[in-house]
Design an enzyme around this catalytic site. Sequence first.
Site, PDB file in Angstrom:
ATOM      1  N   GLY A   6       0.830  -1.192   0.000  1.00 46.50           N
ATOM      2  CA  GLY A   6       0.000   0.000   0.000  1.00 46.50           C
ATOM      3  C   GLY A   6       0.866   1.244   0.000  1.00 46.50           C
ATOM      4  CB  CYS A  45       5.416  -4.102   0.291  1.00 52.63           C
ATOM      5  SG  CYS A  45       6.313  -2.595  -0.042  1.00 52.63           S
ATOM      6  CE1 TYR A  46       1.172   1.323   5.384  1.00 55.23           C
ATOM      7  CE2 TYR A  46      -0.492  -0.411   5.341  1.00 55.23           C
ATOM      8  CZ  TYR A  46      -0.035   0.799   5.833  1.00 55.23           C
ATOM      9  OH  TYR A  46      -0.772   1.465   6.775  1.00 55.23           O
ATOM     10  CG  HIS A  53       5.410  -5.763  -4.360  1.00 58.78           C
ATOM     11  ND1 HIS A  53       4.127  -5.630  -3.906  1.00 58.78           N
ATOM     12  CD2 HIS A  53       6.051  -4.623  -4.014  1.00 58.78           C
ATOM     13  CE1 HIS A  53       3.982  -4.451  -3.313  1.00 58.78           C
ATOM     14  NE2 HIS A  53       5.143  -3.825  -3.373  1.00 58.78           N
ATOM     15  CD  GLU A  93       2.490  -8.823  -5.030  1.00 58.17           C
ATOM     16  OE1 GLU A  93       3.155  -9.640  -4.380  1.00 58.17           O
ATOM     17  OE2 GLU A  93       2.286  -7.656  -4.641  1.00 58.17           O
ATOM     18  CG  ASP A  96     -15.980  -9.707 -21.307  1.00 59.67           C
ATOM     19  OD1 ASP A  96     -15.442 -10.824 -21.430  1.00 59.67           O
ATOM     20  OD2 ASP A  96     -15.366  -8.634 -21.429  1.00 59.67           O
TER      21      ASP A  96
END
Length: 521
Positions: free
Chosen positions: A55, A82-83, A178, A180, A235
Amino acid sequence: MTDQLLIIDFGSQVTQLIARRLRELNVYCEIHPFQNVTDDFLAEFRPKAVIFSGGPDSVTRQGSPRPPASVYELGVPILGICYGQQVMMQDLGGQVEGGKISGGGGTAEFGRAYVTPTEQRLPFLDGWFDGGREQVWMSHGDHVSRLAPGFEVFGTSPNAPFAITADPQRQFFAVQFHPEVHHTPNGKRLYENFVKLAGFTGDWTMGAYREEAIRKIREQVGDKKVICGLSGGVDSSVAAVLIHEAIGDQLTCVFVDHGLLRLGEAEEVVTMFRDHYNIRLIHADEQELFLSALEGVSDPEVKRKTIGKLFIDVFQKHANSIEGAEFLAQGTLYPDVIESVSFSGGPSVTIKSHHNVGGLPEKMGLKLVEPLRELFKDEVRALGRELGLPDSFIGRHPFPGPGLAIRCPGEITRAKLDILRKADAVYIDQIRRHGLYDEIWQAFVAILPVRTVGVMGDGRTYDYACALRAVTSVDGMTADYYPFTHEFLGETATRIINEVEGINRVTYDITSKPPGTIEWE
Ligand code: XMP
């Protein structure tokens, strides 16, 4: 009930990638903004594991985002990123310091870094450090300066002495980088280890998603009516079939035929949804309205605006005829959902509405049903297959909202549209016959606003020229022209000129994007 993992979102730009990595591991997860995660929420959600996202805020700031203290008492594994790492550390009695821009030990760090292991081993790090060090992506200003009790260091980087820490007893893991993102190439392995430690078996499937989505739609809608705008695209089609499965005849679809569709497309949509799926469908044949409004218009932006405005009017007119409708269904996908977490006020997840019905929900006082909000494009296709939509339909190339209008540069006439439809159908048939359809992101014909001289038999012709377009792309943002063989191009040109009256010249567009765009307008 499927085992579920909770991602608490503290506002990172890449939170949805965490979800993506977990889905790839067949783990069901949901992202919830931190403001929504209360004690009651946790008690009801009953996560089997929790991830704290990154964040933009600083935990050193008074009032910065936090999870409820009860999250640490759930007895489930937690991973802080992280955050999220800094939150965990401070909440549990460690210390975090504001970032320095340069200097030794624990400074702000952005971009690629290398983490090396400490002496100790941890199952969370299985498959890591086999090559001695791991490349990771850092993006942090603050840093942890003192570990919380129970935590030890398992990996360090030059600017992050506490790059990987953990309290193995409580199964709390915290990483400064991170895992991800793409730039942490082995990052997925950490998620794999984490969910394994948490006891997930990786049994979540599209079938399970379907069941869950149906349950949620029923819960949200109750006995009220839902309107769904059907475009014929993947979609909105998947959304419609899913919602129909959940609430049957409480759903009515509105399909606006603006006269700018491809050959046989309107019939195909009507046959499939009304006849095959038995879905209530209003087929709004408004071709005359749209084509008259477009008469004499040649500017691409004016075309788009004319079509967009009429579309809203027409959709609203037909939707108003459905008495008592309270919900509007949209095929919004995950990438359309921008999580912008407000740090001061209440929950504020902002949605970028699909432009095809933009502004309509507010205008008509309708609430939104968006059953695909958590899915990525390829997952929507998988769900479509799960719902029995034919492969040929699911794998279709994207088709723009303004349709053939932007493939007919210059003024649009009914005659030109007819020629364009026929040429396009021959071209796509050629591509399918040669087994190339799935390799291509988009392929279509554009009819050019120019007539050229030709000779056929013993006569002179004076007909339109057309351009074939085919591109490869990952997301439509950049594209390369498709390298057809000369043989394919020659055969296709011959077929189009022989089979389509009104065209006597075929060109192939070999412009990439940039500098060109995919469409001609
Ligand atoms: P361009 O031509 O900008 O197209 O390279 C990128 C992608 O967007 C589609 N496209 C549109 N889709 N309304 C839409 O719904 C539009 O006005 C529009 N213009 C372009 C295009 O087909 C391609 O997939």
